[in-house]
Structures are given as C-alpha cells and as structure tokens.
Design a protein around this motif. Sequence first.
Motif, mmCIF file in Angstrom:
data_model
loop_
_atom_site.group_PDB
_atom_site.id
_atom_site.type_symbol
_atom_site.label_atom_id
_atom_site.label_comp_id
_atom_site.label_asym_id
_atom_site.label_seq_id
_atom_site.Cartn_x
_atom_site.Cartn_y
_atom_site.Cartn_z
ATOM 1 N N HIS A 10 -8.773 19.359 14.565
ATOM 2 C CA HIS A 10 -9.506 19.819 15.744
ATOM 3 C C HIS A 10 -10.537 18.488 16.177
ATOM 4 O O HIS A 10 -11.126 18.057 15.256
ATOM 5 N N GLY A 11 -10.311 18.467 17.267
ATOM 6 C CA GLY A 11 -11.165 17.015 17.865
ATOM 7 C C GLY A 11 -10.575 15.922 17.886
ATOM 8 O O GLY A 11 -11.362 14.827 18.376
ATOM 9 N N ALA A 12 -9.436 15.784 17.227
ATOM 10 C CA ALA A 12 -8.451 14.455 17.511
ATOM 11 C C ALA A 12 -8.269 14.063 18.729
ATOM 12 O O ALA A 12 -8.430 14.856 19.758
ATOM 13 N N SER A 13 -8.136 12.713 19.336
ATOM 14 C CA SER A 13 -7.922 12.402 20.297
ATOM 15 C C SER A 13 -7.302 11.067 20.547
ATOM 16 O O SER A 13 -7.134 10.269 19.469
ATOM 17 N N VAL A 14 -6.351 10.835 21.507
ATOM 18 C CA VAL A 14 -5.465 9.665 21.650
ATOM 19 C C VAL A 14 -5.882 8.927 22.845
ATOM 20 O O VAL A 14 -6.224 9.379 23.963
ATOM 21 N N HIS A 68 -2.084 8.484 30.447
ATOM 22 C CA HIS A 68 -2.519 9.675 30.148
ATOM 23 C C HIS A 68 -3.408 9.588 28.813
ATOM 24 O O HIS A 68 -3.258 8.741 27.983
ATOM 25 N N HIS A 69 -4.416 10.478 28.359
ATOM 26 C CA HIS A 69 -4.769 10.605 27.111
ATOM 27 C C HIS A 69 -5.145 11.937 26.937
ATOM 28 O O HIS A 69 -5.270 12.853 27.772
ATOM 29 N N TRP A 70 -5.323 12.397 25.640
ATOM 30 C CA TRP A 70 -5.242 13.962 25.395
ATOM 31 C C TRP A 70 -6.310 13.856 24.053
ATOM 32 O O TRP A 70 -6.673 13.097 23.276
ATOM 33 N N SER A 71 -6.851 15.254 23.981
ATOM 34 C CA SER A 71 -7.466 15.512 22.739
ATOM 35 C C SER A 71 -7.420 16.956 22.471
ATOM 36 O O SER A 71 -6.614 17.712 23.233
ATOM 37 N N SER A 72 -7.328 17.171 21.005
ATOM 38 C CA SER A 72 -7.136 18.496 20.502
ATOM 39 C C SER A 72 -8.278 19.474 20.740
ATOM 40 O O SER A 72 -9.538 19.063 19.970
ATOM 41 N N LEU A 73 -8.358 20.696 21.143
ATOM 42 C CA LEU A 73 -9.364 21.503 21.184
ATOM 43 C C LEU A 73 -9.287 22.380 20.188
ATOM 44 O O LEU A 73 -10.140 23.427 19.846
ATOM 45 N N GLU A 130 1.363 25.282 18.154
ATOM 46 C CA GLU A 130 0.356 25.779 17.876
ATOM 47 C C GLU A 130 -0.956 24.860 18.248
ATOM 48 O O GLU A 130 -0.746 23.829 18.112
ATOM 49 N N GLY A 131 -2.014 25.736 18.742
ATOM 50 C CA GLY A 131 -3.079 24.912 19.178
ATOM 51 C C GLY A 131 -3.248 24.743 20.688
ATOM 52 O O GLY A 131 -2.408 25.023 21.290
ATOM 53 N N LEU A 132 -4.479 24.192 20.812
ATOM 54 C CA LEU A 132 -5.000 23.742 22.083
ATOM 55 C C LEU A 132 -4.952 22.349 22.573
ATOM 56 O O LEU A 132 -5.606 21.660 21.660
ATOM 57 N N MET A 133 -4.520 21.627 23.838
ATOM 58 C CA MET A 133 -4.703 20.379 23.947
ATOM 59 C C MET A 133 -5.214 20.260 25.385
ATOM 60 O O MET A 133 -5.004 21.037 26.184
ATOM 61 N N ARG A 134 -5.994 19.014 25.475
ATOM 62 C CA ARG A 134 -6.571 18.887 26.834
ATOM 63 C C ARG A 134 -5.916 17.466 27.288
ATOM 64 O O ARG A 134 -5.958 16.587 26.362
ATOM 65 N N VAL A 135 -5.155 17.547 28.467
ATOM 66 C CA VAL A 135 -4.571 16.099 28.857
ATOM 67 C C VAL A 135 -5.114 15.844 29.998
ATOM 68 O O VAL A 135 -5.458 16.640 31.265
ATOM 69 N N GLN A 136 -5.435 14.420 30.113
ATOM 70 C CA GLN A 136 -5.960 13.962 31.495
ATOM 71 C C GLN A 136 -5.206 12.559 32.076
ATOM 72 O O GLN A 136 -4.899 11.952 31.118
#
Length: 269
Positions: A29-33, A76-81, A48-54
């Motif tokens: 949780h809270g990881a990001s690329v 793009h970049h993403w983070s795990s919610l 499994e889990g939620l991701m936010r991608v932008q």
Amino acid sequence: MAHTPRSSDHRDYQRVPRVVTAMARDEAHGASVAPHHHERAQLLYATEGLMRVQTDAGVWILPPRRALWIPPGVVHHWSSLSKVTMRTIYVEANAAKAYGDNCRVIEVSPLLRELILALLDEPIEYPLPGRGEHLAMLILSELAAAETVPIAIPWPRDRRLVAVCTAIMADPGSSRNIEQWADEVGASARTLIRLFPKETGLHYRQWVQQVHLAEAFGRLAQGHSVGAIAAALGYASPSAFSAMFRRILGKTPQHYLTEWRSPLTLHPA
C-alpha cells in the motif's frame, strides 16, 4: 518442475521475441512508480488491490476486474491505493495497433484473468509452437472482445483548472460549487465553466461525476455499502447516487457490489 523466478522489472519484457509477455509484481500500500513508458502496449491489471494511474490526458482508478489499456509510448505513472497483486501483460507494438491508440478501461472477464495467470506459469520466452503461444493468442482474442468501461477522468493543463481538479480528487465528496472553486483559484466562475469542456471535453458536473464513479468503483471493490458511498460522495440519498451511476453505466452499483462479493469463477451462476 520449479520455474526460474521471473523478473519484476518491466524493462526485461519489452524486447522478448514473443507477441505477448506477462509480468507478476506485488506492491505494498502506498507504493508508486515514477513516470515512464514502454516500447510495448501494456494491459495494467491487478488481481487484487486498487491502483491509481495517471497520464497527461487523464486519471484512472483501477479495482480488480478492471484493467487499463496503455498504448506503446504513452508516459504514465501509477500508485497503489492498497496492497496490490499486479498481473500485467505487454503486447508487441505492431500487434497492439488492433486495440486502439488511446488509454481505456476494460472489463477483465474471468477467462481473460485465467489466461493471464496461465501465461505466467510459462517461461517468459515460451517455446514456439506450444502452450504459451496458444495462451497468448487467446489473450489477444479476449482483448478484442473486452467491454470498454466508460470511466475516465480527463486531466487539464491550465494551472487554475489543475488546482481545482486536484482538490476535487483529494476530496471527492466536497460540497463546494464552481463559484467557490473559482474564488479559491483566482478565476471567475465563467472562466472555469468555459475551461472545463475546452480542457477536458466534459462540463464541470460531468467531470465531477466521473470522479465520483471512479471513487465509487474503488470503494465498491473494498466492500463499502452503497449507502456509505453515497454519503461519502455528498449525495442526498443512496437512490440519488444509484440513479446517477445507472444513467452513465447502465448498471446499478448494487450489481457491481454483488458481483465483487461473489467468488470469481470461469462459470458464474
């Protein structure tokens, strides 16, 4: 027979001489690329889990059973919610042309999920001909048949609108109206009303509704009730929220809540 551990570095999958490759990666949780792009197209997916991608063009919230198609070269970049079990695939650029040159959310069918997991049991450079090649071709077939889910949050470039949109994303249940946002960013309400369709292709209320839908999908996937989601997003009642949801997506939130609480199976009842 034990397999050699697979790389979790996306760069190791871009020039494999196979049309489709699959990568497994688990994130806390809270990881990001950081912003990056691929030579291949990517189907960004987590079982499994939620991701936010932008990207420069938009923001997407991805719960399980939803994946984002990202064409080759799109930064793009993403983070795990939440804790995330990513099971993503990369498609060779020429083959990817058949699936569109815009990012889009697709519905991951039970079959597509199982095909991706099965390909992960094969070597990265699976034998040709062989089982891996058959799985890859079936994955491409399922991608072609996949339903696009009309949830996207187009992202503006104007700094005033970026400030407003960032604040709404941080607090999607805010009761502020466009006049109050205008005062906060030093613009007139008329200016913001004009900028929203110019910069995002959506009017203000339409844009906010896309944020609400994305937030609702994330909360539904976490098991929240429709009533709790409606209250968190500032709707007067669960029925008002459900009406908005169904008008845009053609299905009620209860439909998705029931679906996501049911065990995933290749042959749902």
